[in-house]
Design a protein around this motif. Structure first.
Motif, PDB file in Angstrom:
ATOM      1  N   MET A   1       6.130   1.794  -0.505  1.00  0.00           N
ATOM      2  CA  MET A   1       5.717   1.288  -1.821  1.00  0.00           C
ATOM      3  C   MET A   1       4.422   1.935  -2.272  1.00  0.00           C
ATOM      4  SD  MET A   1       6.525  -2.736  -1.146  1.00  0.00           S
ATOM      5  CE  MET A   1       5.657  -3.238  -2.615  1.00  0.00           C
ATOM      6  N   ALA A   2       3.489   2.108  -1.327  1.00  0.00           N
ATOM      7  CA  ALA A   2       2.181   2.667  -1.679  1.00  0.00           C
ATOM      8  C   ALA A   2       2.299   4.110  -2.157  1.00  0.00           C
ATOM      9  CB  ALA A   2       1.242   2.587  -0.483  1.00  0.00           C
ATOM     10  N   ASP A   3       3.313   4.842  -1.697  1.00  0.00           N
ATOM     11  CA  ASP A   3       3.485   6.227  -2.139  1.00  0.00           C
ATOM     12  C   ASP A   3       3.672   6.303  -3.649  1.00  0.00           C
ATOM     13  OD1 ASP A   3       3.264   7.089   0.436  1.00  0.00           O
ATOM     14  OD2 ASP A   3       5.431   7.194   0.806  1.00  0.00           O
ATOM     15  N   ILE A   4       4.319   5.294  -4.216  1.00  0.00           N
ATOM     16  CA  ILE A   4       4.581   5.298  -5.659  1.00  0.00           C
ATOM     17  C   ILE A   4       3.505   4.522  -6.406  1.00  0.00           C
ATOM     18  CG2 ILE A   4       6.192   4.546  -7.453  1.00  0.00           C
ATOM     19  CD1 ILE A   4       8.454   5.101  -5.506  1.00  0.00           C
ATOM     20  N   LEU A   5       3.177   3.305  -5.955  1.00  0.00           N
ATOM     21  CA  LEU A   5       2.215   2.476  -6.679  1.00  0.00           C
ATOM     22  C   LEU A   5       0.837   3.112  -6.708  1.00  0.00           C
ATOM     23  CD1 LEU A   5       3.255  -1.022  -5.270  1.00  0.00           C
ATOM     24  CD2 LEU A   5       3.814  -0.052  -7.506  1.00  0.00           C
ATOM     25  N   GLY A   6       0.507   3.879  -5.646  1.00  0.00           N
ATOM     26  CA  GLY A   6      -0.792   4.529  -5.624  1.00  0.00           C
ATOM     27  C   GLY A   6      -0.947   5.574  -6.712  1.00  0.00           C
ATOM     28  N   LEU A   7       0.166   6.180  -7.110  1.00  0.00           N
ATOM     29  CA  LEU A   7       0.097   7.191  -8.171  1.00  0.00           C
ATOM     30  C   LEU A   7      -0.336   6.577  -9.500  1.00  0.00           C
ATOM     31  CD1 LEU A   7       3.393   9.174  -7.399  1.00  0.00           C
ATOM     32  CD2 LEU A   7       1.047   9.861  -6.831  1.00  0.00           C
ATOM     33  N   TYR A   8       0.068   5.338  -9.733  1.00  0.00           N
ATOM     34  CA  TYR A   8      -0.242   4.666 -10.993  1.00  0.00           C
ATOM     35  C   TYR A   8      -1.378   3.654 -10.850  1.00  0.00           C
ATOM     36  CZ  TYR A   8       4.201   6.790 -12.196  1.00  0.00           C
ATOM     37  OH  TYR A   8       5.202   7.692 -12.412  1.00  0.00           O
ATOM     38  N   LYS A   9      -2.001   3.649  -9.672  1.00  0.00           N
ATOM     39  CA  LYS A   9      -3.171   2.805  -9.407  1.00  0.00           C
ATOM     40  C   LYS A   9      -2.884   1.326  -9.671  1.00  0.00           C
ATOM     41  CE  LYS A   9      -6.465   6.523 -10.330  1.00  0.00           C
ATOM     42  NZ  LYS A   9      -7.660   6.957 -11.098  1.00  0.00           N
ATOM     43  N   ILE A  10      -1.680   0.911  -9.339  1.00  0.00           N
ATOM     44  CA  ILE A  10      -1.326  -0.499  -9.477  1.00  0.00           C
ATOM     45  C   ILE A  10      -1.701  -1.217  -8.181  1.00  0.00           C
ATOM     46  CG2 ILE A  10       0.579  -2.131  -9.773  1.00  0.00           C
ATOM     47  CD1 ILE A  10       1.962   0.006 -11.453  1.00  0.00           C
ATOM     48  N   PRO A  11      -2.456  -2.290  -8.244  1.00  0.00           N
ATOM     49  CA  PRO A  11      -2.874  -2.995  -7.026  1.00  0.00           C
ATOM     50  C   PRO A  11      -1.671  -3.452  -6.206  1.00  0.00           C
ATOM     51  CG  PRO A  11      -4.124  -3.781  -8.913  1.00  0.00           C
ATOM     52  CD  PRO A  11      -3.041  -2.906  -9.465  1.00  0.00           C
ATOM     53  N   GLN A  12      -1.707  -3.141  -4.944  1.00  0.00           N
ATOM     54  CA  GLN A  12      -0.657  -3.550  -4.015  1.00  0.00           C
ATOM     55  C   GLN A  12      -1.292  -4.374  -2.907  1.00  0.00           C
ATOM     56  OE1 GLN A  12       1.415  -0.322  -2.092  1.00  0.00           O
ATOM     57  NE2 GLN A  12       2.407  -1.666  -0.593  1.00  0.00           N
ATOM     58  N   PHE A  13      -0.708  -5.544  -2.618  1.00  0.00           N
ATOM     59  CA  PHE A  13      -1.251  -6.465  -1.629  1.00  0.00           C
ATOM     60  C   PHE A  13      -0.243  -6.607  -0.498  1.00  0.00           C
ATOM     61  CE2 PHE A  13      -3.061  -7.463  -5.690  1.00  0.00           C
ATOM     62  CZ  PHE A  13      -4.407  -7.668  -5.432  1.00  0.00           C
ATOM     63  N   SER A  14      -0.632  -6.135   0.683  1.00  0.00           N
ATOM     64  CA  SER A  14       0.221  -6.280   1.862  1.00  0.00           C
ATOM     65  C   SER A  14      -0.168  -7.560   2.580  1.00  0.00           C
ATOM     66  CB  SER A  14       0.056  -5.075   2.788  1.00  0.00           C
ATOM     67  OG  SER A  14       0.703  -5.318   4.023  1.00  0.00           O
ATOM     68  N   TYR A  15       0.801  -8.435   2.826  1.00  0.00           N
ATOM     69  CA  TYR A  15       0.517  -9.685   3.531  1.00  0.00           C
ATOM     70  C   TYR A  15       0.952  -9.609   4.992  1.00  0.00           C
ATOM     71  CZ  TYR A  15       5.474 -10.605   2.600  1.00  0.00           C
ATOM     72  OH  TYR A  15       6.839 -10.523   2.529  1.00  0.00           O
ATOM     73  N   GLY A  16       1.423  -8.423   5.408  1.00  0.00           N
ATOM     74  CA  GLY A  16       1.768  -8.197   6.811  1.00  0.00           C
ATOM     75  C   GLY A  16       0.791  -7.223   7.429  1.00  0.00           C
ATOM     76  N   SER A  17       1.105  -6.740   8.613  1.00  0.00           N
ATOM     77  CA  SER A  17       0.201  -5.816   9.303  1.00  0.00           C
ATOM     78  C   SER A  17       0.366  -4.410   8.759  1.00  0.00           C
ATOM     79  CB  SER A  17       0.482  -5.832  10.803  1.00  0.00           C
ATOM     80  OG  SER A  17      -0.364  -4.929  11.465  1.00  0.00           O
ATOM     81  N   PHE A  18      -0.716  -3.665   8.793  1.00  0.00           N
ATOM     82  CA  PHE A  18      -0.695  -2.271   8.341  1.00  0.00           C
ATOM     83  C   PHE A  18      -1.610  -1.503   9.263  1.00  0.00           C
ATOM     84  CE2 PHE A  18       0.880   0.533   5.224  1.00  0.00           C
ATOM     85  CZ  PHE A  18      -0.079   1.502   4.988  1.00  0.00           C
TER      86      PHE A  18
END
Length: 820
Positions: free
Chosen positions: A105-122
Motif C-alpha cells: 500500500m505504501a508504494d502507491i500511497l506514498g507517491l500521493y503523500k496520503i497518510p497511511q496508518f499501520s495498526y500491525g507490525s512493520f
C-alpha cells in the motif's frame, strides 16, 4: 463551519468474507465505534461528519495494488491516475495488519503523500522515514521488542533459547537482528528454524513425516524457551502441527510422545484465532495446554468507555447494520440466517439473541485488542490533526498531504487517559504490554498483564515484570523454569568450554589454588584482593588477619619474660660487681670495662623488647640501631678486655713500648672508637634508606605480615658483619692469650664466649632467611638473647661463683698463691 463529509479507508490484511476470521471483526467494530464517537462529539469536528470505506487485500500483493488504486481513482471505469466526476474527500488510509500488505500500500500511497496508518507490525528494515514520509505506525518501534526479548531472557536466566520465525523477509530480518543481540548478552540460540505459514495438501505419510521432523527439532531440544515470530497463518500452522504431534501421531506410532512443557515467547505479530479449518478437523489448540503460560509482547491496549456496551448492543437483525455482521454471526455461532428464496441449511437457525460474551477468545474477544486499539487511536489522531488544519486553513484547500505537518505535532489524551503522539519517525510514542497466556479446557484463554516495556532511551527502554502474576506450564517442576544448555556452575568452580559447541554449553571445573568464584556460572575464577584469601571451598574471599609477634600471644609473652629475666640477672650481676667493686676479682682486668660490658648486655636484653608488638615507625627505626650499637659496645668491651690482658702481660717487661698504654686509657679508646664506628654506620643507614613499617600481603596465604622493612638490606648485613668482625678479632686475640700466666686470666672465658656468640649468629643468617613473618622476628630475638646470655654466662658466671659461693678465694693472698 459548513457541514461536510470526509472519509477513511480501512484496508484489512485478511479476507474477512472469504476466510472468515471472526476475531478480526472487532477491528471493523472499533473503526465504527471511533467514527460514531467523533461524529457525536461536537467539540472535536463540529458540523463535519466522518465516514469510511472498507477494502480487502485478499492477502495478495496484486489485489492490494489494484484496490489501493481503486480507492484513489474510483469512477465508472478504472483508469489509474485519472479522477473525474467523483469527489472522494479522503483523509487517510488505515492498513494493513501485516508488513507485506502495508508495504504494498505504501508504494502507491506514498507517491500521493496520503497518510497511511499501520495498526500491525512493520519491521524496522522497511521503516525508512525518508522513503516512506507519509507512513505512520500505531505500534511502537519493533527494535524495542527485540530489546525486551533479551531483557526477559536475562531476567529469568534463560541462556539456551530456540528461535522460530516465519519463512519470509520479515522473519529473516528478525533472526538477523535478534541473534547478535542474544549473543552479546550471553544467550545462545539452541536452534534457528524458518517456519512456513501454510500446510500443503499431501499424503498422510508425508504430512506425518514433515510434522515429526519439525516437532522433533522444536520440542525435543533441551531448550525450554522458544521465541516465536510469526503472523496468523504461521501460528495456525504451528498450532496444527502441535495438535497432530500430541493427538494423532501417538495413535499411529506407538511410543511417540513429545513433551508440552515449554515457555513460548510470542512477539506482537502473533495472535491466536479460530477458523473453519480448525472446526472441520475438530482441532482444539488450547485443550492440551501447549501454550499455557506463554509470554506475549502485545501492543498496549485499553478499554474505551462505552465499547463493551457498543458490542453488547449489536443486533444482527437490524437493517442498519452493515453486511459483515450476519456473516460474522453465522460463522461465530455456527448458525445461519434465513434468506428469501434460499432453502434453510441443515445447521441451526440464528436467532440474533446469541451472546457475544459466550464466544471463546480465539473466535471473538469482548475486550478491545491491541490492533483494534491502534485503529481507534488512529481515527482520533487524524480527527485532531484535521481539526487543527481546518481551523488554520480555508475549507477549500483540504488536501490529505497537508495533514502531515499537523500529525507530527498532534498530542492528546484519549478517553482512556493514554497520551497519543508520534515521534519524528512517525511511530507511536508508546511501549508494549507483557501478558501471560492462561488457557482453559474449553479451548479458550485469557491474557493477564504481567509486565511493561516502555521506551526511555535510544538503546533500550524500561523493563518491568511481576513474577508473582505469571502462571507457568504445569509440566515444570521448578518455577521460574530453567532453559540452559548446561547446569549452572556452583560457586567455587568456573566454566570449562566444550570444544566445537556454543559458549552456553560447558562443563564445570574447580577453581585452581588461590582463585575463587563467588557467583554461579562464572566464566573464570578470579584472585582475591591482596588483603583477602580464598576460603576452603574457594567460593568466598576472607580478610587476611594481621600477623606480628604480639605480647598477648604465648610466644611473645615467653620471649618478653625471658628477656626481662635475663635483664634482671644482668642487673643483679651489675649490682654485685658494684657492691664488690673493691675486691680483687672485680678489680682484675679493668673494673670500668666490666661495668660497660654489663650495662651493654643489659641494654641488649632490653632492646629485644622493641621487636615485640605491632611495628611502628619509631620502633622500626630503633630496633636495628639500638641492637647494632649496644652489641657493638658489648663486643668492643670484650675486645678491650682481651687486649688489656695481652698488653698488660707484654707491658710488664721494663721499658716496653706498651707499658705507657696499659690502663684505662687504652680500654676506653678501644670501646669508644669501635662503638663510634658502628654509630656512624647506623647514621649512614638512616640517611640513605632507613627502616620503615611494611605490610607484606603475599608471603603468607592467610595472613598479612606486619613487619619492619630494613630499608637497605645491605646496610643491615653490614651492621651484622661489623659485629662479626669485632667478635672475630676478639676471639682471635683471646685465643692467643688464653695461656698467659695472669692473676685471673679472662682470655679463656672470652674465647669460649666468642665461640658461643659466633655460633649463634652464624646459624642466625640461614635461619632468618628461611622463615617468614613473626618467626623471623622470633629468630632475631632468640639470637639476641642467646648470644647475650652466652657472653653473660661465659664471662661472669665464674666470677659470680667466686664472689658469692667462694669468698675465701676473693683475696689478694689467694690470688698471688694461685699465680705462684
Amino acid at each position: 463551519m459548513n457541514a461536510g463529509t470526509v472519509g477513511f479507508s480501512l484496508k484489512t490484511a485478511r479476507c474477512f468474507i472469504c476466510r472468515v476470521v471472526t476475531k478480526f471483526y472487532q477491528q471493523i467494530l472499533a473503526l465504527a465505534f471511533a467514527i460514531d464517537e467523533i461524529n457525536e462529539n461536537s467539540e472535536i469536528l463540529p458540523n463535519i461528519s466522518l465516514g469510511f470505506h472498507i477494502y480487502d487485500s485478499y492477502v495478495d500483493a496484486r489485489m492490494t495494488y489494484r484496490n489501493t488504486l481503486d480507492l484513489l481513482f474510483h469512477s465508472s471505469r478504472f483508469i489509474p491516475n485519472y479522477n473525474c466526476g467523483f469527489k472522494n474527500n479522503l483523509l487517510g488510509v488505515i492498513g494493513g495488519l501485516d508488513s507485506d500488505t502495508s508495504s504494498s500500500m505504501a508504494d502507491i500511497l506514498g507517491l500521493y503523500k496520503i497518510p497511511q496508518f499501520s495498526y500491525g507490525s512493520f519491521e524496522p528494515g522497511k521503516n525508512d522515514n525518508s522513503k516512506l514520509p507519509s507512513f505512520y505506525r500505531m505500534v511502537p518501534n519493533e527494535a524495542l521488542q527485540y530489546w525486551g526479548i533479551v531483557q526477559l531472557c536475562l531476567h529469568f536466566g534463560w541462556k539456551w533459547v530456540g528461535l522460530l520465525a516465519m519463512d519470509n523477509e520479515a522473519g529473516e530480518h528478525f533472526l538477523q537482528v535478534l541473534e547478535p543481540m542474544l549473543s552479546q548478552n550471553g544467550i545462545c540460540s539452541a536452534f534457528t528454524e524458518r517456519h512456513k505459514g501454510q500446510l500443503h495438501l499431501m499424503m498422510v505419510n508425508e504430512l506425518i513425516s514433515e510434522i515429526m521432523k519439525d516437532m522433533s527439532v522444536l520440542l525435543e531440544n533441551k531448550a525450554n524457551t522458544i521465541v516465536f515470530y510469526g503472523g496468523m497463518s504461521n501460528i495456525l500452522a504451528l498450532t496444527t502441527k502441535l495438535w497432530f504431534s500430541r493427538n494423532v501421531i501417538p495413535q499411529i506410532i506407538p511410543g511417540y510422545e513429545i513433551p508440552a512443557g515449554k515457555v513460548w515467547i510470542m512477539t506482537v505479530q502473533t495472535d491466536f484465532v479460530s477458523n473453519a479449518y480448525f472446526k472441520m478437523l475438530n482441532i482444539q489448540p488450547f485443550h492440551d495446554g501447549v501454550f499455557h503460560g506463554a509470554l506475549f509482547f502485545s501492543v498496549h491496549s485499553n478499554e474505551p468507555l462505552g465499547f463493551t456496551e457498543f458490542l453488547q448492543n449489536i443486533d444482527p437483525l437490524e437493517e442498519k447494520n452493515n453486511g459483515f455482521v450476519k456473516i460474522f454471526w453465522e460463522h461465530a455461532f455456527s448458525c445461519s440466517f434465513p434468506k428469501l428464496g434460499v432453502p434453510p441449511r441443515s445447521r441451526r437457525q440464528c436467532t440474533g439473541e446469541e451472546d457475544l460474551e459466550s464466544l471463546p477468545a480465539p473466535v471473538f474477544e469482548m475486550s478491545m485488542t491491541g490492533y483494534s486499539y491502534g485503529i481507534y487511536n488512529a481515527i482520533y489522531a487524524v480527527a485532531h490533526a484535521f481539526y487543527l488544519m481546518y481551523s488554520s486553513r480555508s475549507r477549500l484547500n483540504m488536501e490529505p498531504w497537508l495533514l502531515h505537518s499537523f500529525l507530527l505535532r498532534v498530542s492528546f489524551n484519549n478517553s482512556c487517559g493514554d497520551e497519543i503522539k508520534f515521534n519524528k519517525h512517525g511511530e507511536l510514542a508508546a511501549g508494549f504490554d507483557i501478558t501471560n497466556l492462561i488457557t482453559f479446557l474449553n479451548d479458550s484463554y485469557v491474557r493477564v498483564n504481567v509486565g511493561r516495556l516502555d521506551p526511555e532511551t535510544a538503546s533500550g527502554g524500561k523493563f518491568t515484570i511481576n513474577e508473582d502474576r505469571i502462571e507457568w506450564h504445569e509440566d515444570f517442576t521448578q518455577v521460574p523454569p530453567l532453559s540452559v544448555c548446561s547446569d549452572q556452575c556452583q560457586p567455587g568452580s568456573s566454566k570449562k568450554w566444550k570444544e566445537g559447541e556454543k559458549f552456553c554449553c560447558y562443563d564445570c571445573a574447580p577453581c585452581a589454588q588461590g582463585l575463587v568464584s563467588n557467583r554461579r556460572d562464572m566464566d573464570y575464577c578470579v584472585p582475591c584482593k591482596e588483603d583477602h584469601y580464598p576460603n576452603e571451598h574457594q567460593d568466598q574471599c576472607l580478610p587476611k588477619k594481621p600477623s606480628f609477634l604480639s605480647y598477648t600471644e604465648c610466644l611473645g609473652m615467653t620471649l618478653a619474660a625471658l628477656a626481662l629475666f635475663l635483664a634482671a640477672i644482668t642487673a643483679l650481676v651489675l649490682g654485685i660487681f658494684i657492691k664488690q667493686r673493691d675486691t680483687p676479682i672485680v678489680k682484675a682486668n679493668n673494673r670500668s670495662l666490666t661495668y660497660v660490658l654489663l650495662i651493654s648486655l643489659l641494654l641488649c636484653f632490653l632492646c629485644s623488647l622493641l621487636f615485640i608488638g605491632e611495628p611502628q615507625e619509631m620502633t622500626c627505626l630503633l630496633q636495628q640501631m639500638v641492637f647494632g650499637i649496644t652489641f657493638s659496645t658489648a663486643i668492643s668491651s670484650v675486645l678491650a678486655k682481651t687486649i688489656t690482658v695481652v698488653s698488660a702481660f707484654t707491658a710488664s717487661n721494663p721499658g716496653h713500648i706498651f707499658r705507657k698504654w696499659v690502663g684505662k686509657r687504652l680500654a676506653h679508646s678501644i670501646v669508644f672508637s669501635c662503638s663510634l664506628l658502628q654509630v656512624g654506620i647506623c647514621a649512614f643507614w638512616l640517611g640513605i634508606s632507613p627502616p620503615f613499617p611494611e605490610l607484606d600481603m603475599n608471603s603468607l596465604s592467610e595472613e598479612i605480615i606486619v613487619k619492619c622493612n630494613e630499608g637497605s638490606a645491605s646496610m643491615f648485613y653490614f651492621v651484622l658483619g661489623y659485629m662479626g668482625f669485632l667478635a672475630s678479632v676478639s676471639f682471635s686475640v683471646a685465643f692467643l692469650a688464653r695461656k698467659l700466666p695472669d692473676t685471673f686470666n679472662e682470655a679463656k672465658f672470652i674465647t669460649f664466649s666468642m665461640l658461643v656468640f659466633g655460633s649463634v649468629w652464624l646459624s642466625f643468617v640461614p635461619t632468618y632467611l628461611s622463615t617468614k613473618g613473626k618467626y623471623m622476628v622470633t629468630v632475631e630475638i632468640f639470637s639476641i638473647l642467646a648470644s647475650s646470655a652466652g657472653l653473660l654466662g661465659c664471662i661472669f658466671s665464674p666470677k659470680c661463683y667466686i664472689i658469692i659461693l667462694r669468698p675465701d678465694l676473693n683475696k689478694r693472698e689467694q690470688l698471688r698463691r694461685r699465680q705462684r
